[in-house]
Design a protein around this motif. Structure first.
Motif, PDB file in Angstrom:
ATOM      1  N   ARG A 111      -4.089 -12.601 -18.393  1.00  9.62           N
ATOM      2  CA  ARG A 111      -5.188 -12.176 -17.438  1.00  9.62           C
ATOM      3  C   ARG A 111      -6.434 -11.728 -18.312  1.00  9.62           C
ATOM      4  O   ARG A 111      -7.563 -11.440 -17.814  1.00  9.62           O
ATOM      5  CB  ARG A 111      -4.750 -11.285 -16.699  1.00  9.62           C
ATOM      6  CG  ARG A 111      -3.779  -9.792 -16.676  1.00  9.62           C
ATOM      7  CD  ARG A 111      -3.476  -8.985 -15.956  1.00  9.62           C
ATOM      8  NE  ARG A 111      -2.710  -8.151 -16.273  1.00  9.62           N
ATOM      9  CZ  ARG A 111      -0.998  -8.311 -16.631  1.00  9.62           C
ATOM     10  NH1 ARG A 111      -0.802  -9.673 -16.424  1.00  9.62           N
ATOM     11  NH2 ARG A 111      -0.398  -7.432 -16.998  1.00  9.62           N
ATOM     12  N   ARG A 112      -6.214 -11.178 -19.422  1.00 11.54           N
ATOM     13  CA  ARG A 112      -7.320 -10.778 -20.555  1.00 11.54           C
ATOM     14  C   ARG A 112      -8.678 -11.659 -20.728  1.00 11.54           C
ATOM     15  O   ARG A 112      -9.800 -11.395 -20.873  1.00 11.54           O
ATOM     16  CB  ARG A 112      -6.609 -10.010 -21.736  1.00 11.54           C
ATOM     17  CG  ARG A 112      -6.233 -11.287 -22.600  1.00 11.54           C
ATOM     18  CD  ARG A 112      -5.827 -10.627 -23.966  1.00 11.54           C
ATOM     19  NE  ARG A 112      -4.798  -9.985 -24.081  1.00 11.54           N
ATOM     20  CZ  ARG A 112      -4.708  -8.820 -24.379  1.00 11.54           C
ATOM     21  NH1 ARG A 112      -5.685  -8.066 -24.889  1.00 11.54           N
ATOM     22  NH2 ARG A 112      -3.584  -8.064 -24.553  1.00 11.54           N
TER      23      ARG A 112
ATOM     24  N   GLY B 260      -0.854 -12.398 -26.230  1.00  9.85           N
ATOM     25  CA  GLY B 260      -1.934 -11.677 -25.959  1.00  9.85           C
ATOM     26  C   GLY B 260      -2.896 -11.889 -27.124  1.00  9.85           C
ATOM     27  O   GLY B 260      -4.023 -11.913 -26.787  1.00  9.85           O
TER      28      GLY B 260
ATOM     29  N   GLN C 203      -6.747 -13.026 -26.683  1.00  9.18           N
ATOM     30  CA  GLN C 203      -7.715 -12.056 -26.915  1.00  9.18           C
ATOM     31  C   GLN C 203      -8.806 -12.600 -27.816  1.00  9.18           C
ATOM     32  O   GLN C 203      -9.921 -12.573 -27.824  1.00  9.18           O
ATOM     33  CB  GLN C 203      -7.086 -10.970 -27.514  1.00  9.18           C
ATOM     34  CG  GLN C 203      -8.305  -9.723 -27.981  1.00  9.18           C
ATOM     35  CD  GLN C 203      -9.167  -9.294 -26.922  1.00  9.18           C
ATOM     36  OE1 GLN C 203      -8.725  -9.248 -25.524  1.00  9.18           O
ATOM     37  NE2 GLN C 203     -10.439  -9.102 -27.207  1.00  9.18           N
TER      38      GLN C 203
ATOM     39  N   LYS D 156     -11.112 -14.982 -26.004  1.00  9.93           N
ATOM     40  CA  LYS D 156     -12.042 -14.279 -25.321  1.00  9.93           C
ATOM     41  C   LYS D 156     -13.121 -13.771 -26.438  1.00  9.93           C
ATOM     42  O   LYS D 156     -14.393 -13.715 -26.000  1.00  9.93           O
ATOM     43  CB  LYS D 156     -11.430 -13.282 -24.892  1.00  9.93           C
ATOM     44  CG  LYS D 156     -12.338 -12.048 -23.938  1.00  9.93           C
ATOM     45  CD  LYS D 156     -11.351 -10.812 -23.381  1.00  9.93           C
ATOM     46  CE  LYS D 156     -12.663  -9.964 -22.740  1.00  9.93           C
ATOM     47  NZ  LYS D 156     -11.789  -8.878 -21.901  1.00  9.93           N
TER      48      LYS D 156
END
Length: 1006
Positions: free
Chosen positions: A901-902, A978, A982, A985
């Motif tokens: 969800r990040r 994650g 990340q 992102k």
């Protein structure tokens, strides 16, 4: 004088005049070449070629010549054949004029302006250069850049009249005085076979020889004539005036003369590469030293004189070495030094060099470099994408090495986006710095909270979906080694395997819908009564009760189907009993839907899902699997037991062979004896089994040697000798008596008479013994033990079918681990293969070819020019569109609400709207685990740690991003999936320009 006499005198005078005139004309032609220039230039002007669409009806490829072989011209027919078989089509090709075509068919070399430098060039999607190699690497760009001292020296040695400015039409291919001398020497050699003949070749004909003649040699008079004619016509391609051509010949010769091959460098061509390869001399420095001795009014210092003299001597030696390069440069360097000193004196005597340079050069010592001329270091990080392309080109062209590939006259158009490639590579390289990683949000819990960030390897791949193919736009990592972890490694990618498992689960649902979706309730009831596996029973019951019987509705129901997440259950799988755990213990007591389990990556749900998938395939693959297990007399039961005996027996033999191979018969016997507890009867069993023909005394000596100090009387020896004689016990019983595996006993015996047997020979010889060693298994009173083996094989067969389904969707390996743990990553994967699966899902179940190479342009600007492009093809349907749509929604849910969800909202379109993202995360903690008796853990050693995020961005882009730490150092890290999420992102601003590019309208495919 009579009238008759005067008439004869007049005729005689006319004849003399004609002879004199002819002699004068021949002499003039020899000096000026005017007539040749007129005729040959008109003839050569018709030697034309153009490049037209499609395959050419008039193209000829050379079959020999070092130049043609090195640049790939001679191999073009095989390249074209290989590429067209692999999905390419000829787009454009050279078309020869009738005159040039006729000349080549009559034996001439193709006449055109040849390239001195060529090499592989890779272009990105916009035509910018990604990679370029030029061979030779060090050349004179023009005649004007050649030091006059080098030019004068070369002409003195080889072709003294070449640049004579008085005759602009001169034919550079012929020096008549030298040719006449050679002809005379040929005649003299007939009577004196040992006579050495001086070379009559000009620089122009030498170039023809070492470029185009077979093996670069003149084999006969016909070959010499071919060189002269081809060189003459090449000289007049641009018209009668050859002034510029003759200067070009000097430059071409200096740039391309062959100077044999040097270890660490390969073939050496040209003065520039020769100076570096043989002397370690810098080409630019040598030329600077040789251009001008000193500014006016200044004198060179002693060290400068010595450097200039050495540079000149090195140049001179290489110009002389060309005559016999292998001899002078590899076999007899002393002979080259003597020849060079001789020419220094001749050059000084002729006024080419002054006496000061002569003396200094004579004093200078010629020494070949001792170290290998290795190329300048290149960052594998910067070349990662280019190296991936080069590696793919090798099998496409049938070439064995990058060395040969890089020397081809070839330009390759790729799909990569170089600006984005460089920008992402720059980010990945800086991630070694913890402070920089922190600015990108990569530190913290479950990220880089522990461990050295410099050890983490990152890999990013991004592809763009087109109508007919997938473009690779980005392929980058920060591993400064040739290995490409995206495509070249087998990695534990953890929960990304749940994506493959979910697809398989939904495919089974779609299959069941195809079978039963059209049936009425009564028919469905009949199917239910005959069904045994959970998935078929569920689908039939759902279809019987549902109002909406569409496939989409069934798939939605499959996603809503619920499983327990409890880790309390023990699972028999992979030949043993196992327990599994969840990543988050808060899930342990829950029962949840498939959709929720996928969103939050809950292990036990997918373990149970895989159990249902296996049960479905067992039911599909075996008639009456339940009856097979229930009935000890079932006719198929023995077949499964024999298979098990063969497979497990082979596994044991392979393990034993590793221990025993290479040992002598005595060593093999001693190794076997060392593995049992020292008891007299056990030693008797192994000796009589391994050496059945040994006599009683040898047997007794062996027993006493193995049990020193024991009182072994002759009667005991005789009793044991007879008791364990060959044939008294079968192989299984002998293994039991000796307390060793029967197949180890057999192998030790086999190696007594076949000490050099290979593994395959050993396995072929042990067919019957493998069955005999498991004779106990065939006894029906051991039904429970048999059932365990049969269930293991049924499970293995099911995983063979699951593997086929995974392979159809791009799974890269030849098998799966036959265990429910495959659902959570035990069978490993590759990021690139996961990317291909994501492409299928994004494209509604159509499998498109993944393309990195769009076009290959060979030999541009030559009569061999050939351009090939990918031909358009059709997509392959490998997944139902409804299944693909269901999986896409689940992937989107992961990014919106689940483990990734990040990343949600990281990408924004030009209109300001958020671009939807979907994906699946996975963390692999790969350990080497060893258990002892009773499943007691003996060792748990970390092998590597990997975290992966496979994703799509909008409707066009998809890819993978991976973080990997190899080796035992991985135990220091605690990052999860994650971390790659990340990083994606953080890369969003860097990737944004690529996302804003125009979508492809047509993509060439296989």
């Amino acid at each position: 004088m009579s009238r008759f006499g005067w008439r004869h005198v007049f005729k005689f005078g006319v004849i003399l005049a004609v002879i004199a005139g002819s002699a004068w004309g021949i002499a003039a032609e020899i000096r000026t070449s005017r007539l040749q220039a007129l005729i040959l230039s008109r003839f050569a002007q018709d030697f034309e070629f153009s490049v037209g669409a499609g395959a050419s009806p008039s193209i000829y490829f050379p079959t020999a010549g070092p130049y043609n072989e090195r640049l790939g011209y001679a191999r073009l027919p095989s390249f074209i054949q290989s590429l067209t078989a692999g999905g390419f089509v000829i787009d454009r090709q050279a078309q020869l004029s009738p005159q040039l075509s006729s000349f080549i068919t009559r034996g001439g070399f193709p006449v055109f302006h040849e390239k001195t430098q060529a090499g592989l060039r890779l272009l990105d999607r916009s035509g910018a250069t990604l990679f370029h190699e030029s061979y030779p690497g060090r050349v004179y760009p023009s005649f004007e850049t050649v030091p006059s001292l080098v030019t004068d020296t070369l002409l003195f040695i080889e072709n003294r009249e070449l640049l004579d400015p008085r005759h602009p039409n001169r034919n550079p291919a012929v020096e008549w005085d030298r040719l006449a001398t050679v002809i005379v020497d040929f005649v003299r050699q007939i009577g004196n076979p040992g006579l050495n003949i001086a070379g009559g070749s000009t620089l122009a004909t030498q170039i023809e020889k070492y470029r185009h003649s077979p093996e670069g040699q003149t084999l006969n008079a016909e070959g010499k004539l071919r060189q002269m004619v081809s060189a003459s016509l090449r000289a007049y391609l641009d018209g009668p005036d050859t002034t510029t051509v003759r200067r070009r010949i000097v430059t071409d010769y200096l740039n391309s003369t062959p100077l044999t091959a040097r270890a660490g460098f390969g073939e050496v061509h040209g003065l520039g590469d020769g100076l570096w390869a043989w002397y370690g001399a810098d080409f630019e420095t040598v030329n600077r030293l040789l251009r001008a001795p000193a500014p006016a009014g200044l004198a060179l210092t002693g060290s400068e004189i010595e450097r200039r003299a050495l540079a000149y001597k090195q140049v001179l030696s290489l110009l002389l070495a060309q005559r016999r390069p292998s001899f002078y440069l590899l076999s007899d360097g002393a002979a080259l030094r003597r020849l060079t000193d001789t020419y220094l004196r001749l050059l000084a005597h002729a006024g080419i060099i002054d006496q000061g340079l002569r003396d200094a050069a004579l004093a200078a010592e010629l020494r070949f470099r001792q170290d290998r001329p290795t190329p300048a270091p290149v960052s594998f990080v910067e070349r990662k994408a280019a190296n991936a392309i080069r590696s793919r080109l090798l099998p496409m062209l049938g070439l064995p090495s990058l060395y040969q590939l890089d020397r081809l006259d070839l330009t390759v158009s790729t799909t990569l986006d170089d600006p984005v490639q460089e920008a992402v590579t720059g980010v990945l390289r800086q991630l070694r710095d913890r402070a920089y990683a922190e600015t990108l949000g990569l530190t913290g819990p479950r990220l880089l909270d522990k461990g050295d960030p410099a050890r983490v390897i990152y890999s990013v791949t991004l592809m763009e979906r087109g109508p007919n193919a997938n473009y690779v736009r980005l392929q980058a990592d920060n591993l400064d080694r040739p290995l490409d972890i995206n495509e070249g490694a087998k990695l534990d990618l953890g929960s990304t395997a749940k994506l493959r498992t979910l697809v398989t689960y939904l495919e089974i649902a779609a299959t069941l819908h195809g079978r039963y979706g059209h049936l009425g309730r009564e028919e469905l009831a009949a199917v239910e009564s005959d069904s045994s596996d959970p998935l078929t029973l569920w689908a039939v019951r759902h279809l019987s009760a549902a109002k909406d019987k569409s496939l989409a509705a069934l798939l939605d129901a499959a996603m809503a189907r619920r499983y327990s997440a409890s880790p309390a259950e023990r699972f028999f799988t992979g030949g043993g009993v196992h327990r599994f755990g969840n990543f988050d213990s808060a899930d342990d007591g829950r029962v949840m839907s498939v959709a929720e389990a996928f969103r939050n990556s809950v292990n036990l749900v997918f373990i149970r899902m895989m159990r249902d998938i296996v049960a479905f395939h067992i039911a599909e693959g075996t008639d009456g699997a339940g009856a097979l297990l229930a009935d000890p007399e079932h006719p198929a039961r023995r077949h499964y037991l024999e298979r098990f005996a063969d497979r497990e027996g082979s596994d044991f033999l392979n393990r034993f062979y590793k221990d025993y191979r290479g040992r002598s018969p005595d060593e093999a016997l001693n190794l076997l004896a060392s593995r049992i507890r020292p008891k007299l009867e056990r030693f008797a069993v192994i000796f009589r089994s391994v050496r059945p023909d040994a006599d009683l005394d040898t047997f007794a000596a062996f027993l006493r040697e193995r049990m020193p100090g024991a009182d072994i009387d002759p009667a005991t020896v005789g009793r044991l000798y007879e008791k364990h004689a060959p044939g008294r016990f079968n192989l299984a019983d002998r293994g039991y008596l000796a307390r060793v595996h029967p197949l180890e006993l057999w192998l030790a015996a086999y190696l007594q008479t076949h000490p050099g047997a290979s593994r395959s020979e050993m396995l072929a010889a042990s067919d019957a013994e493998r069955q005999a060693a498991y004779a106990w298994l065939f006894k029906t009173r051991r039904k429970s033990v048999q059932d365990t083996r049969v269930r293991t094989l049924l499970e293995e067969d099911a995983f063979v079918r699951i593997h086929r389904a995974w392979q159809r969707l791009g799974y890269p390996f030849d098998s799966l681990v036959p265990s429910y743990a495959t659902a959570i990553g035990s069978s490993a994967d590759r990021p690139a293969a996961l990317g291909e699966l994501m492409g299928i899902i994004l494209n509604d179940g159509l499998r498109l070819p993944t393309i990195r190479i769009e076009r290959l342009d060979f030999a541009v600007g030559t009569p061999y020019e050939t351009a090939l492009k990918r031909k358009l093809g059709k997509a392959e349907r490998v997944l139902a569109p409804e299944v693909a749509a269901t999986v896409r929604r689940a992937l989107r849910d992961v990014a919106e609400n689940g483990t990734a969800r990040r990343i949600d909202g990281a990408f924004v379109g030009e209109d300001g709207a958020v671009i939807p993202i979907g994906g699946k995360t996975g963390t692999g903690d790969h350990r080497h685990v060893r258990y002892g008796a009773g499943r007691q853990l003996i060792e748990s050693r970390v092998v590597n740690r990997t975290a992966t995020f496979v994703f799509f961005i909008g409707e066009r882009f998809f890819g993978t991003i991976t973080a990997h730490v190899p080796g035992p150092e991985a135990a220091e890290y605690r990052f999860t999936s994650g971390l790659p999420a990340q990083l994606l992102k953080a890369l969003a601003p860097t990737l944004q320009p690529l996302l804003a590019t125009q979508a492809p309208t047509a993509v060439p495919t296989l």
